[in-house]
Every structure is written in C-alpha cells, then in structure tokens.
Design a protein around this motif. Structure first.
Motif, mmCIF file in Angstrom:
data_model
loop_
_atom_site.group_PDB
_atom_site.id
_atom_site.type_symbol
_atom_site.label_atom_id
_atom_site.label_comp_id
_atom_site.label_asym_id
_atom_site.label_seq_id
_atom_site.Cartn_x
_atom_site.Cartn_y
_atom_site.Cartn_z
ATOM 1 N N LYS A 50 0.854 -1.172 0.000
ATOM 2 C CA LYS A 50 0.000 0.000 0.000
ATOM 3 C C LYS A 50 0.897 1.232 0.000
ATOM 4 C CE LYS A 50 -3.974 2.094 2.296
ATOM 5 N NZ LYS A 50 -4.945 1.999 3.417
ATOM 6 N N LEU A 51 0.955 1.928 -1.123
ATOM 7 C CA LEU A 51 1.924 3.014 -1.294
ATOM 8 C C LEU A 51 1.679 4.168 -0.334
ATOM 9 C CD1 LEU A 51 2.240 3.012 -5.179
ATOM 10 C CD2 LEU A 51 3.962 2.294 -3.514
ATOM 11 N N ARG A 52 0.447 4.435 0.011
ATOM 12 C CA ARG A 52 0.172 5.512 0.968
ATOM 13 C C ARG A 52 0.885 5.260 2.294
ATOM 14 N NH1 ARG A 52 -4.321 9.126 0.657
ATOM 15 N NH2 ARG A 52 -5.312 9.136 -1.404
ATOM 16 N N GLU A 53 0.865 3.998 2.726
ATOM 17 C CA GLU A 53 1.515 3.670 4.003
ATOM 18 C C GLU A 53 3.023 3.597 3.844
ATOM 19 O OE1 GLU A 53 -0.195 0.116 5.531
ATOM 20 O OE2 GLU A 53 -2.153 1.034 5.964
ATOM 21 N N GLU A 54 3.499 2.997 2.772
ATOM 22 C CA GLU A 54 4.940 2.842 2.573
ATOM 23 C C GLU A 54 5.654 4.182 2.461
ATOM 24 O OE1 GLU A 54 6.994 0.025 2.358
ATOM 25 O OE2 GLU A 54 5.227 -0.966 3.210
ATOM 26 N N LEU A 55 4.987 5.161 1.825
ATOM 27 C CA LEU A 55 5.620 6.462 1.598
ATOM 28 C C LEU A 55 5.035 7.568 2.486
ATOM 29 C CD1 LEU A 55 5.825 6.342 -2.311
ATOM 30 C CD2 LEU A 55 7.719 6.053 -0.685
ATOM 31 N N GLY A 56 4.088 7.209 3.348
ATOM 32 C CA GLY A 56 3.495 8.198 4.238
ATOM 33 C C GLY A 56 2.744 9.286 3.493
ATOM 34 N N LEU A 57 1.941 8.903 2.512
ATOM 35 C CA LEU A 57 1.275 9.871 1.652
ATOM 36 C C LEU A 57 -0.163 10.130 2.090
ATOM 37 C CD1 LEU A 57 2.488 8.524 -1.807
ATOM 38 C CD2 LEU A 57 3.264 10.615 -0.657
ATOM 39 N N ASP A 58 -0.584 11.379 1.961
ATOM 40 C CA ASP A 58 -1.961 11.792 2.196
ATOM 41 C C ASP A 58 -2.463 12.555 0.979
ATOM 42 O OD1 ASP A 58 -2.255 10.862 4.935
ATOM 43 O OD2 ASP A 58 -0.882 12.492 5.484
ATOM 44 N N ASP A 59 -3.775 12.727 0.877
ATOM 45 C CA ASP A 59 -4.331 13.520 -0.215
ATOM 46 C C ASP A 59 -3.672 14.889 -0.258
ATOM 47 O OD1 ASP A 59 -5.985 11.454 -0.841
ATOM 48 O OD2 ASP A 59 -7.851 12.452 -0.326
ATOM 49 N N GLY A 60 -3.318 15.336 -1.454
ATOM 50 C CA GLY A 60 -2.705 16.640 -1.625
ATOM 51 C C GLY A 60 -1.193 16.623 -1.631
ATOM 52 N N ASP A 61 -0.587 15.498 -1.236
ATOM 53 C CA ASP A 61 0.878 15.418 -1.238
ATOM 54 C C ASP A 61 1.400 15.356 -2.668
ATOM 55 O OD1 ASP A 61 0.972 15.489 1.485
ATOM 56 O OD2 ASP A 61 1.377 13.348 1.756
ATOM 57 N N HIS A 62 2.525 16.003 -2.888
ATOM 58 C CA HIS A 62 3.150 16.063 -4.209
ATOM 59 C C HIS A 62 4.033 14.829 -4.420
ATOM 60 C CE1 HIS A 62 5.238 17.990 -7.646
ATOM 61 N NE2 HIS A 62 6.284 17.335 -7.194
ATOM 62 N N VAL A 63 3.932 14.230 -5.614
ATOM 63 C CA VAL A 63 4.802 13.102 -5.969
ATOM 64 C C VAL A 63 5.274 13.270 -7.411
ATOM 65 C CG1 VAL A 63 3.758 11.438 -4.374
ATOM 66 C CG2 VAL A 63 2.857 11.666 -6.694
ATOM 67 N N THR A 64 6.413 12.657 -7.688
ATOM 68 C CA THR A 64 6.906 12.527 -9.058
ATOM 69 C C THR A 64 6.970 11.045 -9.398
ATOM 70 O OG1 THR A 64 8.248 14.550 -8.903
ATOM 71 C CG2 THR A 64 8.848 12.977 -10.617
ATOM 72 N N VAL A 65 6.465 10.701 -10.561
ATOM 73 C CA VAL A 65 6.433 9.298 -10.995
ATOM 74 C C VAL A 65 7.372 9.168 -12.194
ATOM 75 C CG1 VAL A 65 5.022 7.347 -11.701
ATOM 76 C CG2 VAL A 65 4.049 9.137 -10.219
ATOM 77 N N HIS A 66 8.457 8.406 -12.015
ATOM 78 C CA HIS A 66 9.431 8.170 -13.074
ATOM 79 C C HIS A 66 8.998 6.897 -13.812
ATOM 80 C CE1 HIS A 66 11.978 11.085 -10.977
ATOM 81 N NE2 HIS A 66 11.736 10.415 -9.867
ATOM 82 N N ILE A 67 8.666 7.020 -15.087
ATOM 83 C CA ILE A 67 8.113 5.901 -15.856
ATOM 84 C C ILE A 67 9.113 5.466 -16.920
ATOM 85 C CG2 ILE A 67 6.230 5.152 -17.358
ATOM 86 C CD1 ILE A 67 4.517 7.290 -15.930
ATOM 87 N N GLU A 68 9.267 4.132 -17.053
ATOM 88 C CA GLU A 68 10.184 3.577 -18.034
ATOM 89 C C GLU A 68 9.455 2.558 -18.899
ATOM 90 O OE1 GLU A 68 13.316 1.907 -15.760
ATOM 91 O OE2 GLU A 68 14.126 3.828 -15.111
ATOM 92 N N GLU A 69 10.131 2.072 -19.927
ATOM 93 C CA GLU A 69 9.543 1.049 -20.794
ATOM 94 C C GLU A 69 9.464 -0.276 -20.060
ATOM 95 O OE1 GLU A 69 10.075 1.718 -25.397
ATOM 96 O OE2 GLU A 69 11.987 1.272 -24.445
ATOM 97 N N GLY A 70 8.530 -1.096 -20.495
ATOM 98 C CA GLY A 70 8.421 -2.430 -19.944
ATOM 99 C C GLY A 70 9.593 -3.302 -20.387
ATOM 100 N N PRO A 71 9.843 -4.398 -19.660
ATOM 101 C CA PRO A 71 10.975 -5.273 -19.985
ATOM 102 C C PRO A 71 10.761 -5.987 -21.315
ATOM 103 C CG PRO A 71 9.582 -6.260 -18.306
ATOM 104 C CD PRO A 71 9.059 -4.879 -18.529
#
Length: 235
Positions: A214-235
C-alpha cells in the motif's frame, strides 16, 4: 475499456501534417493551397489534395474550403500523431524512453480494488509484473504539463495485460509501465507500475499506480501530497 481508434495514415500524410504544424497549424487555422503544399512535398497538386483529404478523414486535421485555398488546423489527434513520431525519433537518437510525471495524491472511487482482485487480471500481474498487487491503486492527479507529457508513453513498450471474459462479462486489456514513485522529500518506492486501459491515446489527468504494498503507508502519503512518478519502458 478501449476507445475508437482514428483511421491510420501513412508516412506521406504525416509529412504533410508536419508541414501544417510547422506553419502554425497547432495554434490555430492556417491558410494553404494544394499547389503550395504540393511544391513543398515535391508532389503533384492531386497528390497534395489526397493527402489533405486523408488527414481530414482520419480526424487529424479540420478543413474549411474557400475560393483560393483552404483553412486547415491540426486537431488533438493530429498533435498526438506528431508527438508519437517525435518520440520514435527521440528513441533512435537518445536511447530508451522514459518520462517523469508530477502531480498530487487524490482519493479514487475504489474501482481499482475491485478490478485488481479479479482472477483474470491477478494471474497476469503475478506472471508479468512479478508480484501480487495490493488491492487498491495510488491515484495521482497530474499537472497540466504532465497531462501533455503523458502522450510520450504511447511510444514506449508497455507490459501488456490481456483482456479476458468469464460467464458474466468481458474485461478489456490494459497496459502497465514500470514506475518509481518519489515523494517531495526524496523518498522512493521502486517496484511499482502504472496501469491504464489499453487505448490509442489519452488526455486523462488521473494516473493510477499499483504495487506489492500500500503506497500511501509505505511512503506516508496523504491527499494533496506532491509526488513525481518516473516511468520507463516495460521489460
């Protein structure tokens, strides 16, 4: 789950589309004559006319005919087609594709939990992603800039999740991309994937992410928190 795809066009039509965009067709209407376009394409007037007609029929341009030519503008689908071409060339000269998307954490409608739990999807997640996802998604509302940048994903190779059916209904295919989620404080979670219905392109401002935890718990995230998502190609 999939949307209607515009009619495919060839490289000749895309060359004409590029010239229209260079003339300002992405910003609004530009006036063009078949003879002027034909000269730039090194083709006949009839050929230039056919290419404009093909772009129109594919929904990549809109046209208004006038006595001394036509007013033409590039549609959103046309802009996407050019972006895909750009991403292909970028991959040739700069190597494997990747894109960074930013946004804020939001609460979803709870549909992700239901669909992820379905056996036809879950078995593929375990086989193709290498893990059994937490029953729920992290929802990120993207910035306007990231909504536009998201089109770059269309030129990247995804992890394909096949559609399937049971006795009651048919479930559509989906695409996943490896993703690293980074918080504003620099904390990261690496074993995640974006997930979305398989379709030609999207201007969706909502990004859904799955992971073993559960990413909210793992990263301590709440609604409104800023995140950056680094996306790469599939294997």
């Amino acid at each position: 789950m999939s949307t209607t795809q515009p009619r495919a066009v060839g490289y000749d039509e895309l060359a004409a589309l590029k010239l229209l965009a260079l003339d300002g067709g992405l910003e609004g209407e530009v006036k063009i004559s078949c003879s002027a376009l034909a000269e730039r394409l090194d083709a006949s007037n009839q050929t230039a006319s056919r290419r404009l007609q093909g772009l129109d029929e594919a929904g990549l341009v809109e046209r208004e005919m006038v006595s001394d030519g036509q007013w033409v503008s590039v549609t959103e689908d046309g802009e996407w087609a050019l972006k895909r071409e750009y991403e292909d060339y970028r991959r040739i000269f700069k190597g494997p594709a990747g894109v960074d998307l930013t946004g804020t954490v939001t609460s979803g409608m709870g549909e992700g939990r239901h669909y992820i739990s379905l056996s036809g999807y879950m078995a593929q997640f375990e086989d193709r992603l290498g893990y059994e996802p937490f029953l729920g998604t992290l929802n990120v509302e993207l910035t306007d800039e990231s909504v536009r940048a998201r089109s770059a994903m269309e030129a990247m190779e995804p992890v394909a999740i096949d559609g399937w059916e049971d006795d009651e209904r048919t479930y559509g295919p989906a695409v996943c991309y490896p993703a690293v989620v980074e918080t504003r404080d620099g904390e990261t979670y690496e074993q995640a994937h974006t997930i979305a219905p398989e379709r030609t392109h999207h201007e969706d401002d909502q990004l859904e992410i799955i992971a073993p935890d559960k990413l909210r718990e793992e990263l301590g995230l709440d609604d409104g928190d800023h995140v950056t998502v680094h996306i790469e190609e599939g294997p």
